[in-house]
Design an enzyme around this catalytic site. Structure first.
Site, PDB file in Angstrom:
ATOM      1  N   SER A 170       0.844  -1.190   0.000  1.00 12.72           N
ATOM      2  CA  SER A 170       0.000   0.000   0.000  1.00 12.72           C
ATOM      3  C   SER A 170       0.889   1.254   0.000  1.00 12.72           C
ATOM      4  O   SER A 170       1.680   1.439  -0.921  1.00 12.72           O
ATOM      5  CB  SER A 170      -0.963  -0.031   1.198  1.00 12.72           C
ATOM      6  OG  SER A 170      -1.987   0.922   1.061  1.00 12.72           O
ATOM      7  N   GLU A 234      -9.132  -5.654  -5.302  1.00 15.80           N
ATOM      8  CA  GLU A 234      -8.698  -4.426  -4.631  1.00 15.80           C
ATOM      9  C   GLU A 234      -9.903  -3.496  -4.439  1.00 15.80           C
ATOM     10  O   GLU A 234     -10.600  -3.171  -5.402  1.00 15.80           O
ATOM     11  CB  GLU A 234      -7.632  -3.703  -5.463  1.00 15.80           C
ATOM     12  CG  GLU A 234      -6.336  -4.451  -5.632  1.00 15.80           C
ATOM     13  CD  GLU A 234      -5.378  -4.266  -4.462  1.00 15.80           C
ATOM     14  OE1 GLU A 234      -5.684  -3.459  -3.559  1.00 15.80           O
ATOM     15  OE2 GLU A 234      -4.335  -4.939  -4.456  1.00 15.80           O
ATOM     16  N   HIS A 270      -7.398  -5.717  -0.936  1.00 12.16           N
ATOM     17  CA  HIS A 270      -6.226  -4.913  -0.594  1.00 12.16           C
ATOM     18  C   HIS A 270      -5.521  -5.403   0.668  1.00 12.16           C
ATOM     19  O   HIS A 270      -4.290  -5.506   0.694  1.00 12.16           O
ATOM     20  CB  HIS A 270      -6.647  -3.452  -0.422  1.00 12.16           C
ATOM     21  CG  HIS A 270      -5.502  -2.499  -0.308  1.00 12.16           C
ATOM     22  ND1 HIS A 270      -4.640  -2.244  -1.357  1.00 12.16           N
ATOM     23  CD2 HIS A 270      -5.064  -1.731   0.731  1.00 12.16           C
ATOM     24  CE1 HIS A 270      -3.723  -1.368  -0.980  1.00 12.16           C
ATOM     25  NE2 HIS A 270      -3.959  -1.040   0.286  1.00 12.16           N
TER      26      HIS A 270
END
Length: 289
Positions: A170, A234, A270
């Protein structure tokens, strides 16, 4: 009837102390300690304190020292990497040290990561709620990571200075790309998982173009190899789209020495991408060349 209530009251009186004792025993029981690990707090020269987690092999170090994988967001991710690394010791291949870089907290994530992993405040509406947080400290953090921390790990363990790798997810993935662009030879391998390129897109794309120009001009003597991973679920789809576009843009740079691989994990969102990426990251980071 009176006798029945007396017996019931007596039974409850006996039961409550037992329950209280059981609760007290549970709260005072020692926590689980992962084998072959260590942890310590380290104060950087800039005054920041980091919690460092280390997972190390039982075997004697190979000639030249252990490869080292540095994992950002260590509070959240170190345990997955450490236990997988320990299980992989049973398979033939290189043994490695995993170093989780985190913060002195029991929380999975600390707001300080925004400052450590970014170059400026966010320009993305998706991250607007973080715009007021301190940011822009990624070069200071990179100095610590490649300088003081690497020196300290080398002092404690026999490590190979030419086989140092970095994993970031991230915002940590954004930082990993910044590391590639600005210090392309600092790590043997870099793994960027779901990189948040759109945190400050213009700045990151400018760094990418500058890096590509230097690489094509032949002024980058040494460059990391790169693995980019994302999930097909995601939640912020830009993390997937941006990563796919990035891999396509960098493919021509293989002619100038940048070796890039990519993978999209089916069924992963994610927050689950890093866990799915652990085995692939460990193998990518310890393989030679």
């Amino acid at each position: 009837m009176a006798r029945k209530w007396i017996r019931l009251a007596g039974a409850m009186a006996l039961a409550f102390p037992v329950a209280a004792q059981a609760q007290q025993a549970a709260s005072t029981a020692p926590g689980y300690t992962m084998p072959q690990t260590a942890a310590f707090d380290m104060k950087a020269a800039n005054g920041q304190i980091y919690r460092i987690f280390v997972s190390f092999p039982k075997a004697a170090p190979p000639e030249g020292g252990y490869p080292v994988l540095y994992v950002l967001d260590g509070n959240a991710l170190f345990a997955s990497f450490a236990e997988t690394r320990r299980m992989m010791e049973w398979s033939p291949g290189d043994k490695a040290i995993v170093v989780g870089v985190g913060y002195p907290t029991d929380e999975a994530y600390d707001v300080r990561r925004i400052d450590d992993f970014t170059g400026a405040p966010t320009t993305s509406g998706a991250y607007a709620k973080f715009a007021r947080e301190k940011s822009g400290g990624w070069d200071r953090f990179l100095d610590f990571l490649t300088g003081e921390l690497r020196t300290e790990i080398g002092r404690r363990y026999k490590t190979n200075p030419d086989r140092q790798s970095l994993f970031g997810h991230s915002l940590g993935g954004l930082f990993a790309l910044h590391t590639l662009y600005t210090r392309p030879g600092a790590f043997h391998a870099i793994i960027a998982a779901s990189p948040s390129i759109f945190w400050h897109e213009a700045l990151t794309l400018k760094e990418e173009r500058d890096f590509a120009a230097r690489l094509q001009a032949g002024t980058v003597p040494k460059v990391s190899r790169l693995l980019v991973v994302t999930g097909d679920r995601e939640e912020a789809i830009l993390e997937r789209w941006d990563a796919e576009d990035f891999v396509q843009r960098t493919a021509p740079l293989s002619a100038y020495g940048l070796r890039t691989r990519s993978e999209i994990f089916a069924g992963e969102g994610h927050m689950t991408v890093p866990v799915r990426a652990v085995p692939a990251t460990l193998r990518f980071s310890v393989n030679w060349p």
